[in-house]
Design a protein around this motif. Structure first.
Motif, PDB file in Angstrom:
ATOM      1  N   PRO A 167       0.839  -1.208   0.000  1.00 30.82           N
ATOM      2  CA  PRO A 167       0.000   0.000   0.000  1.00 30.82           C
ATOM      3  C   PRO A 167       0.870   1.253   0.000  1.00 30.82           C
ATOM      4  CG  PRO A 167      -0.047  -1.093   2.135  1.00 30.82           C
ATOM      5  CD  PRO A 167       0.713  -1.999   1.219  1.00 30.82           C
ATOM      6  N   HIS A 168       0.357   2.313  -0.589  1.00 35.52           N
ATOM      7  CA  HIS A 168       1.088   3.569  -0.681  1.00 35.52           C
ATOM      8  C   HIS A 168       1.246   4.160   0.730  1.00 35.52           C
ATOM      9  CE1 HIS A 168       1.560   7.683  -2.857  1.00 35.52           C
ATOM     10  NE2 HIS A 168       2.497   7.445  -1.975  1.00 35.52           N
ATOM     11  N   GLU A 202       7.922   6.344   2.349  1.00 38.87           N
ATOM     12  CA  GLU A 202       7.457   6.704   1.009  1.00 38.87           C
ATOM     13  C   GLU A 202       8.592   6.662  -0.017  1.00 38.87           C
ATOM     14  OE1 GLU A 202       6.135  10.646   0.091  1.00 38.87           O
ATOM     15  OE2 GLU A 202       4.549   9.886  -1.176  1.00 38.87           O
ATOM     16  N   GLU A 203       9.764   7.117   0.401  1.00 45.53           N
ATOM     17  CA  GLU A 203      10.889   7.109  -0.529  1.00 45.53           C
ATOM     18  C   GLU A 203      11.180   5.685  -1.003  1.00 45.53           C
ATOM     19  OE1 GLU A 203      14.233   9.291   0.965  1.00 45.53           O
ATOM     20  OE2 GLU A 203      15.608   8.390  -0.488  1.00 45.53           O
ATOM     21  N   ALA A 204      11.208   4.750  -0.057  1.00 45.14           N
ATOM     22  CA  ALA A 204      11.473   3.354  -0.423  1.00 45.14           C
ATOM     23  C   ALA A 204      10.351   2.803  -1.305  1.00 45.14           C
ATOM     24  CB  ALA A 204      11.626   2.505   0.834  1.00 45.14           C
ATOM     25  N   TRP A 205       9.117   3.128  -0.940  1.00 49.10           N
ATOM     26  CA  TRP A 205       7.990   2.646  -1.729  1.00 49.10           C
ATOM     27  C   TRP A 205       8.073   3.173  -3.163  1.00 49.10           C
ATOM     28  CZ3 TRP A 205       4.213   5.026  -4.551  1.00 49.10           C
ATOM     29  CH2 TRP A 205       3.141   4.222  -4.948  1.00 49.10           C
ATOM     30  N   LYS A 217      11.361   1.137  -9.980  1.00 47.39           N
ATOM     31  CA  LYS A 217      12.083  -0.012 -10.524  1.00 47.39           C
ATOM     32  C   LYS A 217      11.126  -0.978 -11.212  1.00 47.39           C
ATOM     33  CE  LYS A 217      16.383  -0.876  -8.969  1.00 47.39           C
ATOM     34  NZ  LYS A 217      17.473  -1.502  -8.197  1.00 47.39           N
ATOM     35  N   ALA A 218       9.954  -1.164 -10.619  1.00 49.43           N
ATOM     36  CA  ALA A 218       8.981  -2.067 -11.243  1.00 49.43           C
ATOM     37  C   ALA A 218       8.529  -1.520 -12.597  1.00 49.43           C
ATOM     38  CB  ALA A 218       7.783  -2.259 -10.312  1.00 49.43           C
ATOM     39  N   HIS A 243      20.860   0.768 -10.267  1.00 55.49           N
ATOM     40  CA  HIS A 243      21.137   1.558  -9.076  1.00 55.49           C
ATOM     41  C   HIS A 243      20.408   1.009  -7.855  1.00 55.49           C
ATOM     42  CE1 HIS A 243      23.323   4.520 -11.395  1.00 55.49           C
ATOM     43  NE2 HIS A 243      22.380   4.415 -12.304  1.00 55.49           N
ATOM     44  N   SER A 244      20.980   1.296  -6.703  1.00 52.25           N
ATOM     45  CA  SER A 244      20.426   0.744  -5.466  1.00 52.25           C
ATOM     46  C   SER A 244      19.519   1.730  -4.731  1.00 52.25           C
ATOM     47  CB  SER A 244      21.569   0.319  -4.547  1.00 52.25           C
ATOM     48  OG  SER A 244      22.421   1.421  -4.296  1.00 52.25           O
ATOM     49  N   SER A 245      19.407   2.968  -5.222  1.00 47.51           N
ATOM     50  CA  SER A 245      18.533   3.924  -4.540  1.00 47.51           C
ATOM     51  C   SER A 245      18.146   5.026  -5.511  1.00 47.51           C
ATOM     52  CB  SER A 245      19.256   4.541  -3.334  1.00 47.51           C
ATOM     53  OG  SER A 245      20.326   5.357  -3.778  1.00 47.51           O
TER      54      SER A 245
END
Lengths: 290, 290, 290, 290, 290, 290
Positions: D11-12, D20-23, D29-30, D53-55
């Protein structure tokens, strides 16, 4: 090469004269124009490197600047440096002309002066070295060493900027050539690829070979130490030489021996650096057997 | 290599058949896809060079165009030239396939076809030479020579565009290889780095070695002049060869001698260019002593 | 080198200590600052490569990223990869420091640490190999092999990423060096250009030379197979070695022989990889005659 | 946008939260993975910019470094500068996230977060400005101004590094936007292309507009001087505004007038910077006649 | 333009015919050849962009690939994409020819077809958009959007790939043009720089202007919403249009009014998109006073 | 600006004198040196663009060559062209100096001459135009037009090479400026971004505005046709002007009207192009109401 092969009709001027540079440049432009007309895919390359320039030194400076630049050493900076150096030193330009002649007349695979100017990495590495050497003598060592490094990266030719090189030099194929700091190369010398004029260890001082005029050094030959290769001598391919070689003799093998023997070496009459005769000594090389 | 190592499951088709090119390309894409999934940092590289292309010749042309371009010879021009040449010449493509097989099966350090396609400068230099040779035979000498120059700058491999090279060739490591204008190399030959197939001087004409099928030439070997290296012969590393070598024999040393002696040379049964046996002759090399 | 030549005044810390890296970096910055002031044409280069960075690993990662990048492997990606690897591995950084010292103190043509860091392709190729080797041990083979390929293209140095290399290594001139997959190189080794540490054929497995500590290998030497070059041994330029060489002895020639003879070889006391004495064996090499 | 359109199923999270940044990064990426699979020709681009990239901050720093670099400001230097700044400032990263949300939810032409991250020059210019502004506040004016210049060259967006910009900003299309030194832009503002927030002459001091939260400024509007555009105001396309605009009102025309008249202006309830309603005032705009 | 100005002598074929493309390409090559001869400094550029190519689509694809490439979207990839699209769609090529004619005959500053092909960013942006639009209709949205982004970065022209654009279009100067997703532009339309065909807010759906055949839109005009600009209408520079404009009428001002009044607008006979008459309405524009 | 702000201590020489160019160059170098010391990350940029050069024209030629180059128009070619033109035309250099002064003293956001030289696209576009104009007058139209195209791509400033531009010009922000073929701009004019000096249709001949000395043209103003803007006139932001504007008056609005009325326009005393007063007329603009 018969004179009829030249693209321009004016007679070939005396070597080294002021007129020769102009004559050669006219010849190069005529060759490039012929090639551009025959091969549209190459015309852009020929215009940018040769036909858009007003002199040999501008063309050469442009070509070297673009070949040797990197993301941290910009082409415009190198172009400026090459052009300033060539423009202010007539001796440098005369050496360039002599080197173009050397490639054109000694290498049967060289089809035109333009071919050498554009495509011979040995020629280009040598001209860039001449500029690096000039910088070295002007106490601009860091710039000279940076230039040596670029030449080694781009052409796989590693010549220390302090090394002294004469005129009329042919570095044929050139990949892997290494010339050390105190080496001296005379005039009209021909040096094949993979040749090393190396030092003797970690001591400084005068420690590299001295190559006389007209010498021919075969592919893969390694000459180490402050030894003297006499005028007109010939060093066979793959030889390892650590002692002086007398003038007009031929040294071959690993370790190198004189053809004809140490005490009565065969002497040849020609100038091997110009005749480029790599193999005529075979019949005399007594223990060469397959 | 056991068949199980292949990434795709279709059986390996007959060498040289039309199906083989398609099979190999499917194999290369499967390898690249596996690597892209395992290594995101390399995925962009693998997509741009392999996975975004619809055929081996497009992938190879793209890769060569980007490797060999310069500021005065643009990648798009080279890409076009490579693609046109490969697309119109099935024999060229068959040679490429045979060369990929040669690297994959003869070099134990070659982990996949994709590895060779992307990373082997000997393979890439050889394919670019095949195009330069085609241009040469079409009387497009200036373009062929410009391409030779770029190959020599970028890969340190200097092959004259007129040289004729067979199929199934492995140039292993490749740095410093020099092949002259009238040289001929047969099929299934393996040539290590620093090898010279050189000429004999400044005279033109037929002046470079002829290498028979299945020959193996060790690192640093120098072969000079219009000599014939017989089928299945083996030239030891560092050898200097100036005379013919009979088929199925081994020549070593500087100057080179036949293992077993000039008159009763040892004959081997294998095809050294394929078996890559560099060193089994040691026990026979009577004067090799440390 | 007298301590007075250093650009900074703090005493030289113990080799390998944590302080040495900081000391060396301060020294390099001082050298670069001096050169930037003396040569405005080079200042931009020196600031971008050295003076704008806060540590040796940042400077080196930037320089390698810019040297090794291509249109399909971007400098930012390589920079990131180099920086991450050097930052997380103190042993790698210590090896870099030891290699800088090796070049600075063994090569009389090396005028400063900055000169080596910027201009020595052997040094740069070796550092890039160290990162490729680390990637290899982390099972990131495709990336390691892509890096090997770039090093071979750009520096003409071809080291398999699986090869193990010690600290304090000098690859002098470096063009044409080839080191195979299962080769091992000890500490304080010096290797000249065109040296091959090669394999024996198409069989996999342990098939490349093992080089002991302190060995010196001369230009163009070829060592093939899983042979052992003992500690402190010396291999003459152009030698072809296929059998073990005992410690502290000298092997020369093609095929290589021990100086002093197989049974009573001369033993030297120094560490040739550090003393760099290439030629002192000449007087002992009985059949070396010109 | 219905939640079902998201590429990932979590969920958002709350806006501005750490999650939120990680989400959002997982979402991006998806999206990129889906696009890379559907379009091999774009996969290399998507891997190099996003998927390797990792972030989010690494991806954005890489993309900005490559977009804004020049031959004299290298991508590696810019990448380093962007990455350091974003990594050390959570507020900057939160603003980036809010800006991505602003584009995604306000612009119906924005099909995904990845689309905005890669392709929206307004978004990219704004993020680069945020870094330039940070540098400005750290008294690194020359670097901040050089960055402003690159942003103006590459994106045609000219924002003085001293200008203060809130979060949740949409610069739509963005070409030609100019924002002066003492301008202030609140949160959740939407600004179309060709908009000027300009000064009043050659005197220094506080001389540029102050834009309240939730304002919408139409294409080509010019706002000059230290005037205040009240919260939730709307500025019509092509308007020229030189006097304060009250909150929740609409100014249109050249010179601008308030819709509803100076004394009884119409007040709207929505937040125009978020609702993006450009044209609903037409019926009220009494003298608008075609 | 009198026929005598053409560089080739064959009569101008019927517009839109198969022969016209060939005729135009011959004309362009003749123009480029003349310029290359007159200006050696430009010859390299003219050969690489025009004279080395065998067809207009190859020349255009090369030029666009080199203009629009970036470090993450390589020129070879773009070249391939452009060439494939143009080669397989005769209607696209006919539109290109019509656009070249439009620039050549409507813009008095356009001195030759080659001038337009090489130098007009409006022309180049439009051709690149045509390819992006084709990709969009083939459900290759991500690639189409990436291309839109590059066009906006490089040419400052931002046309959504879904927008439909007719033939014979002149985008004059072109900087700052914005065309939204559901906009439609008819045939023979001329659009000056800074023109916006924009949307109405954050709702999706059909929300952008529809521009009839033969319309002329002056510099800086802003047209917003799903409004209809009738055939042959003229929109004055700097106008802001939010309501339909009848055919053959002129709208000017901010807000725009019809010249002649809302109820009895003046009707002109010419096709403004072709006649390019920007200013003849001045005398009729009653309140235009200085 | 108080004299004390200058980096060098010599008194400011007379404007236009020979000494001024040298004084300004010394000032620029001092500014760049200060910035390089304060900001190592920018030092490489400052050395390559300013500090490594021996004169203002070399620095400017280098900077423009690197900014305007493309893959088909190399930086070395452009550098050469710029340097030759600036070196041989003292009037061009004087105009450059006057333009630097204009930016420095009229724009409060301009912190140093070096800031303007490096970062102001309006300044750089104007200098490149001056060279294009010189080429145009030398009948080198194709080169001049190619240069115009590069300036428009890179800076989004589109000035026809035939347009005549005086000295002491400030193009502030500059994005989107368009100046037509027969336009003339006097001395000491200031022009904001998005300004158009456009033509009237497809007829050739004298068809663009003539801008008197000391005029100020606000952002987004559009002036069309062969109209005369009198000395010292002021054109308000966003105005659309199609008729002459008398000297020392102010025109504002779309369509533009004179402040004070057509028959009794207000006259100001200052030189707006130098005072840069954009907004003082507001109180007089009777119908300006919010």
């Amino acid at each position: 090469m018969p004179a009829g092969e030249y693209m321009n009709n004016t007679p070939h001027p005396t070597a080294g004269s002021n007129e020769e540079e102009a004559w050669l440049w006219a010849q190069i432009k005529a060759e490039a124009r012929r090639d551009a007309e025959a091969e549209p895919a190459l015309a852009s390359y020929l215009y940018s490197t040769i036909l858009s320039h007003s002199s040999l030194e501008r063309s050469l400076s442009f070509h070297l600047g673009n070949k040797l630049c990197s993301s941290t050493l910009l082409s415009t900076l190198l172009y400026d440096m090459f052009l300033n150096t060539f423009s202010n030193d007539a001796a440098l330009r005369a050496a360039t002309v002599a080197d173009l002649r050397a490639a054109r007349f000694r290498d049967p695979a060289c089809v035109s002066f333009a071919h050498c100017l554009l495509n011979y990495k040995g020629f280009l590495a040598c001209q860039a070295h001449r500029v690096a050497h000039k910088l070295w003598t002007q106490c601009r060592q860091p710039l000279a060493l940076a230039l040596q490094s670029r030449i080694s990266d781009v052409f796989a030719v590693d010549i220390h900027p302090a090394a002294k090189i004469g005129k009329g030099i042919l570095f044929d194929h050139a990949t892997g050539v290494v010339v050390g700091e105190t080496a001296v190369i005379g005039n009209n010398v021909s040096i094949l690829h993979h040749v090393t004029l190396g030092g003797t260890g970690k001591a400084g001082g005068d420690r590299h070979p001295k190559i006389g005029d007209g010498v021919l050094i075969g592919a893969g030959a390694t000459i180490l130490g402050n030894v003297k290769i006499g005028e007109g001598a010939k060093i066979g391919a793959g030889s390892v030489v650590l002692i002086d070689v007398p003038p007009q003799t031929t040294a071959v093998g690993n370790p190198a021996r004189l053809v004809g023997g140490k005490d009565t070496p065969s002497k040849h009459e020609d100038v091997p650096g110009e005749s480029m005769d790599h193999t005529s000594f075979i019949s005399e090389w007594s223990d060469y057997i397959i």
